[in-house]
Motif scaffolding. Structure first.
Motif, PDB file in Angstrom:
ATOM      1  N   LEU A  86       0.795  -1.147   0.111  1.00  0.00           N
ATOM      2  CA  LEU A  86       0.056   0.059   0.011  1.00  0.00           C
ATOM      3  C   LEU A  86       1.017   1.352   0.096  1.00  0.00           C
ATOM      4  O   LEU A  86       0.758   2.201  -0.657  1.00  0.00           O
ATOM      5  CB  LEU A  86      -0.793   0.080   1.130  1.00  0.00           C
ATOM      6  N   ARG A  87       2.007   1.138   0.855  1.00  0.00           N
ATOM      7  CA  ARG A  87       2.842   2.402   0.656  1.00  0.00           C
ATOM      8  C   ARG A  87       3.236   2.568  -0.638  1.00  0.00           C
ATOM      9  O   ARG A  87       3.650   3.796  -1.004  1.00  0.00           O
ATOM     10  CB  ARG A  87       3.797   1.993   1.812  1.00  0.00           C
ATOM     11  N   HIS A 110       0.814   3.969  -2.895  1.00  0.00           N
ATOM     12  CA  HIS A 110       0.612   5.639  -2.456  1.00  0.00           C
ATOM     13  C   HIS A 110       1.757   6.374  -3.202  1.00  0.00           C
ATOM     14  O   HIS A 110       1.383   7.503  -3.923  1.00  0.00           O
ATOM     15  CB  HIS A 110       0.491   5.813  -1.225  1.00  0.00           C
ATOM     16  N   LYS A 170       1.431   6.584  -6.935  1.00  0.00           N
ATOM     17  CA  LYS A 170       0.378   7.403  -7.235  1.00  0.00           C
ATOM     18  C   LYS A 170       0.642   9.106  -7.018  1.00  0.00           C
ATOM     19  O   LYS A 170       0.089   9.886  -7.881  1.00  0.00           O
ATOM     20  CB  LYS A 170      -1.046   7.172  -6.288  1.00  0.00           C
ATOM     21  N   SER A 171       1.231   9.214  -5.822  1.00  0.00           N
ATOM     22  CA  SER A 171       1.603  10.679  -5.672  1.00  0.00           C
ATOM     23  C   SER A 171       2.708  11.114  -6.322  1.00  0.00           C
ATOM     24  O   SER A 171       2.836  12.482  -6.492  1.00  0.00           O
ATOM     25  CB  SER A 171       1.904  11.014  -4.061  1.00  0.00           C
TER      26      SER A 171
END
Length: 227
Positions: A8-9, A12, A15-16
Motif C-alpha cells: 500500500l505504501r 501510494h 500515485k502521488s
C-alpha cells in the motif's frame, strides 16, 4: 511493517509521484526536446550543405565539428558546457547549457542523415533544374531539398524519439526534467526500483505517442512515392 502495508505504501508513492513526474515531462522534457531538435535541424542542414559544398575550408570545419561531437559522449559534452565553460568566463544556466548540448548533438548526427538524403537524389534532378534556367541554389532549394526531406523523415523522426530519452542526461547538470524529479522523489522515499520504473513508463508513453505519429507521417508521405 507487513507485506500488505508495504504494498500500500508503494502504491501510494507511485500515485502521488505520477503527476509531478508527468508535469516535469511536459514542462521540461518535451520543450527541451522540441527546442533542441528544431535548432539542431537548422544546424544539421547548414552542416550538411557545408559538407557537400566546394569551399574547402567550410568542408573541413563541418567535418571537424561532426567528428568531435560524434566522437565524444553527450554527457561529457554537457559537463564541459555547464561545468567547464565557467572556468573560461562563460556561465550558462542549466536549461541553456542543456539546449546547447543537445542542439550540437542533433546537428552533428542529423547532418549526416540530411547529407545522405541530398546525395541520394539522382543527378538527373539537378540537370533537369539547370535545363529550365535554375541556379545551383535555386535547384537545391526548389527541387533537391524537398525530395531529400521526404527521404530523411523516417531517420529524423527516430532521432527525435531518441532525443526524448537523451534529455534524461540533463538531470546531471541540474535541469529539473522528469528524471531529476524522479531522483528527488527517490531520495525522500527510498524506493528507487518502482519510481525509476514509473519514470521509464512515462518515457515509454511519450515515445509511443511519437512513434504512432511517425507512422502516420510516413504513411501520408507514401502517397507521393512512385510505385
Amino acid at each position: 511493517m507487513n507485506f500488505d502495508e508495504n504494498t500500500l505504501r508503494i502504491i501510494h508513492i507511485l500515485k502521488s509521484s505520477f503527476l509531478p513526474l508527468l508535469k516535469a515531462g511536459l514542462q521540461y522534457t518535451i520543450p527541451l526536446t522540441l527546442v533542441s531538435f528544431i535548432l539542431g535541424l537548422i544546424l544539421a542542414l547548414a552542416t550538411a550543405l557545408a559538407r557537400i559544398s566546394n569551399f574547402k575550408p567550410l568542408v573541413l570545419i563541418a567535418k571537424f565539428y561532426v567528428w568531435v561531437i560524434r566522437g565524444t559522449p553527450l554527457l561529457v559534452q554537457l559537463f564541459i558546457i555547464f561545468y567547464g565553460l565557467p572556468a573560461a568566463g562563460i556561465t550558462l544556466n542549466a536549461l541553456t547549457a542543456g539546449i546547447i548540448g543537445f542542439t550540437l548533438s542533433v546537428g552533428a548526427y542529423n547532418s549526416e542523415t540530411i547529407r545522405a538524403a541530398i546525395l541520394s537524389i539522382p543527378r538527373g534532378q539537378w540537370e533537369a533544374a539547370y535545363s529550365i534556367g535554375m541556379t545551383n541554389s535555386q535547384a537545391l532549394r526548389r527541387v533537391i531539398i524537398p525530395q531529400a526531406a521526404r527521404v530523411s523523415i523516417p531517420p529524423l523522426a527516430n532521432s527525435f524519439i531518441s532525443l526524448v530519452k537523451d534529455t534524461s542526461l540533463a538531470a546531471a547538470i541540474t535541469v529539473t526534467e522528469m528524471f531529476q524529479v524522479a531522483q528527488q522523489i527517490v531520495a525522500s522515499t527510498y524506493e528507487p526500483l518502482w519510481l525509476y520504473c514509473e519514470a521509464a513508463l512515462i518515457y515509454l508513453m511519450f515515445c509511443t505517442v511519437l512513434s504512432m505519429l511517425q507512422q502516420k507521417i510516413e504513411k501520408r508521405l507514401q502517397r507521393y512515392v512512385a510505385r
